[in-house]
Design a protein around this motif. Structure first.
Motif, PDB file in Angstrom:
ATOM      1  N   GLY A 134       3.501   6.702  -7.423  1.00  9.38           N
ATOM      2  CA  GLY A 134       4.876   6.984  -7.821  1.00  9.38           C
ATOM      3  C   GLY A 134       5.624   7.943  -6.928  1.00  9.38           C
ATOM      4  N   HIS A 135       4.946   8.643  -6.035  1.00  5.69           N
ATOM      5  CA  HIS A 135       5.619   9.618  -5.183  1.00  5.69           C
ATOM      6  C   HIS A 135       5.299   9.423  -3.705  1.00  5.69           C
ATOM      7  N   CYS A 136       4.896   8.227  -3.304  1.00  3.07           N
ATOM      8  CA  CYS A 136       4.541   7.991  -1.905  1.00  3.07           C
ATOM      9  C   CYS A 136       5.779   8.075  -1.013  1.00  3.07           C
ATOM     10  N   ALA A 137       5.539   8.276   0.281  1.00  6.41           N
ATOM     11  CA  ALA A 137       6.643   8.336   1.242  1.00  6.41           C
ATOM     12  C   ALA A 137       7.285   6.956   1.402  1.00  6.41           C
ATOM     13  N   TYR A 138       6.460   5.921   1.453  1.00  9.13           N
ATOM     14  CA  TYR A 138       6.927   4.542   1.578  1.00  9.13           C
ATOM     15  C   TYR A 138       5.750   3.617   1.284  1.00  9.13           C
ATOM     16  N   TYR A 139       6.025   2.324   1.233  1.00 10.91           N
ATOM     17  CA  TYR A 139       4.983   1.311   1.039  1.00 10.91           C
ATOM     18  C   TYR A 139       4.841   0.528   2.336  1.00 10.91           C
ATOM     19  N   VAL A 157       0.852  -1.188   0.000  1.00 13.43           N
ATOM     20  CA  VAL A 157       0.000   0.000   0.000  1.00 13.43           C
ATOM     21  C   VAL A 157       0.891   1.243   0.000  1.00 13.43           C
ATOM     22  N   PRO A 158       0.805   2.102  -1.031  1.00 15.67           N
ATOM     23  CA  PRO A 158       1.551   3.362  -1.014  1.00 15.67           C
ATOM     24  C   PRO A 158       1.060   4.205   0.162  1.00 15.67           C
ATOM     25  N   THR A 159       1.976   4.660   1.018  1.00 13.75           N
ATOM     26  CA  THR A 159       1.589   5.269   2.284  1.00 13.75           C
ATOM     27  C   THR A 159       2.248   6.626   2.499  1.00 13.75           C
ATOM     28  N   ARG A 160       1.485   7.524   3.121  1.00 15.58           N
ATOM     29  CA  ARG A 160       1.993   8.810   3.598  1.00 15.58           C
ATOM     30  C   ARG A 160       1.191   9.147   4.853  1.00 15.58           C
ATOM     31  N   ASP A 161       1.878   9.301   5.965  1.00 13.75           N
ATOM     32  CA  ASP A 161       1.230   9.661   7.243  1.00 13.75           C
ATOM     33  C   ASP A 161       0.121   8.679   7.631  1.00 13.75           C
ATOM     34  N   GLU A 181      13.959   6.980  -4.624  1.00 13.04           N
ATOM     35  CA  GLU A 181      14.104   8.414  -4.904  1.00 13.04           C
ATOM     36  C   GLU A 181      13.452   8.717  -6.245  1.00 13.04           C
ATOM     37  N   GLY A 182      12.808   9.864  -6.343  1.00 10.50           N
ATOM     38  CA  GLY A 182      12.174  10.245  -7.604  1.00 10.50           C
ATOM     39  C   GLY A 182      10.860   9.512  -7.786  1.00 10.50           C
ATOM     40  N   CYS A 183      10.502   9.278  -9.009  1.00 14.82           N
ATOM     41  CA  CYS A 183       9.211   8.674  -9.330  1.00 14.82           C
ATOM     42  C   CYS A 183       9.284   7.152  -9.297  1.00 14.82           C
ATOM     43  N   GLY A 184       8.435   6.532  -8.504  1.00 18.90           N
ATOM     44  CA  GLY A 184       8.427   5.082  -8.371  1.00 18.90           C
ATOM     45  C   GLY A 184       8.104   4.353  -9.651  1.00 18.90           C
ATOM     46  N   CYS A 185       7.298   4.987 -10.521  1.00 15.43           N
ATOM     47  CA  CYS A 185       6.904   4.302 -11.750  1.00 15.43           C
ATOM     48  C   CYS A 185       8.058   4.163 -12.724  1.00 15.43           C
ATOM     49  N   LYS A 186       9.167   4.878 -12.492  1.00 22.19           N
ATOM     50  CA  LYS A 186      10.343   4.759 -13.368  1.00 22.19           C
ATOM     51  C   LYS A 186      11.481   4.028 -12.666  1.00 22.19           C
ATOM     52  N   SER A 187      11.195   3.421 -11.542  1.00 19.98           N
ATOM     53  CA  SER A 187      12.212   2.709 -10.771  1.00 19.98           C
ATOM     54  C   SER A 187      12.054   1.207 -10.984  1.00 19.98           C
ATOM     55  N   ASN A 188      12.821   0.440 -10.220  1.00 22.75           N
ATOM     56  CA  ASN A 188      12.705  -1.024 -10.277  1.00 22.75           C
ATOM     57  C   ASN A 188      11.819  -1.547  -9.148  1.00 22.75           C
ATOM     58  N   ILE A 189      10.947  -0.683  -8.590  1.00 28.91           N
ATOM     59  CA  ILE A 189      10.129  -1.078  -7.441  1.00 28.91           C
ATOM     60  C   ILE A 189       9.224  -2.261  -7.768  1.00 28.91           C
ATOM     61  N   ALA A 190       8.724  -2.349  -8.992  1.00 28.42           N
ATOM     62  CA  ALA A 190       7.836  -3.455  -9.356  1.00 28.42           C
ATOM     63  C   ALA A 190       8.573  -4.789  -9.291  1.00 28.42           C
ATOM     64  N   SER A 191       9.789  -4.840  -9.816  1.00 33.13           N
ATOM     65  CA  SER A 191      10.544  -6.101  -9.765  1.00 33.13           C
ATOM     66  C   SER A 191      10.962  -6.424  -8.336  1.00 33.13           C
ATOM     67  N   THR A 242       3.189  -6.558   9.497  1.00 34.00           N
ATOM     68  CA  THR A 242       3.391  -5.454   8.566  1.00 34.00           C
ATOM     69  C   THR A 242       4.862  -5.076   8.568  1.00 34.00           C
ATOM     70  N   SER A 243       5.297  -4.495   7.468  1.00 28.85           N
ATOM     71  CA  SER A 243       6.657  -3.981   7.364  1.00 28.85           C
ATOM     72  C   SER A 243       6.628  -2.768   6.450  1.00 28.85           C
ATOM     73  N   ARG A 244       7.752  -2.134   6.347  1.00 29.88           N
ATOM     74  CA  ARG A 244       7.857  -0.907   5.547  1.00 29.88           C
ATOM     75  C   ARG A 244       8.904  -1.108   4.466  1.00 29.88           C
ATOM     76  N   LEU A 245       8.562  -0.664   3.256  1.00 28.97           N
ATOM     77  CA  LEU A 245       9.497  -0.662   2.132  1.00 28.97           C
ATOM     78  C   LEU A 245       9.632   0.785   1.696  1.00 28.97           C
ATOM     79  N   ASP A 246      10.832   1.344   1.840  1.00 29.79           N
ATOM     80  CA  ASP A 246      11.025   2.737   1.459  1.00 29.79           C
ATOM     81  C   ASP A 246      10.821   2.930  -0.031  1.00 29.79           C
ATOM     82  N   SER A 247      10.219   4.047  -0.374  1.00 28.58           N
ATOM     83  CA  SER A 247       9.980   4.409  -1.755  1.00 28.58           C
ATOM     84  C   SER A 247      11.302   4.829  -2.396  1.00 28.58           C
TER      85      SER A 247
END
Length: 119
Positions: A17-22, A5-9, A42-52, A35-40
């Motif tokens: 693509g710009h959430c604080a963390y997942y 879940v993309p999370t902020r506060d 830097e920059g836009c998540g949709c252009k990162s390797n976050i999906a893989s 539950t755990s936290r995955l840091d987002s």
């Protein structure tokens, strides 16, 4: 099952693509077990390797506020089902999803720079 879940506060961030963390929820027998936290990235998540990275972690569902079609396609190409249109406290949304009350809105951002006031 694992749900991201993309999370902020503590709330679902309306822009994946710009959430604080997942926030990552581990689910067993249709219940949240941890539950755990995955840091987002830097920059836009949709252009990162976050999906893989999420696929390698075993995440199979993304409960999101909103995202563009490109980001949705990228996540789905990594075997992550995307449910858009979610709002509220992350844990409450996950519980509602597990009870069958959350389905995909079918609506996404029409452009890359989507903000929470965009419908």
């Amino acid at each position: 099952m694992k749900i991201a879940v993309p999370t902020r506060d503590g709330q679902i961030d309306d822009h994946f693509g710009h959430c604080a963390y997942y926030t990552i929820f581990d689910i067993e027998d249709n219940q949240i077990v941890s539950t755990s936290r995955l840091d987002s990235p830097e920059g836009c998540g949709c252009k990162s390797n976050i999906a893989s990275e999420m696929e390698a972690m075993g995440i199979s569902v993304m409960l999101a506020g909103n995202m563009g079609q490109g980001a949705k396609n990228k996540l789905e190409s990594h075997n992550i089902q995307v449910i858009r249109g979610c709002k509220g406290v992350v844990e409450m949304v996950v519980r509602a999803y597990l009870l069958g009350f959350i389905t995909d809105s079918g609506e996404g951002c029409s452009h890359h720079e989507c903000h929470s006031d965009h419908k």
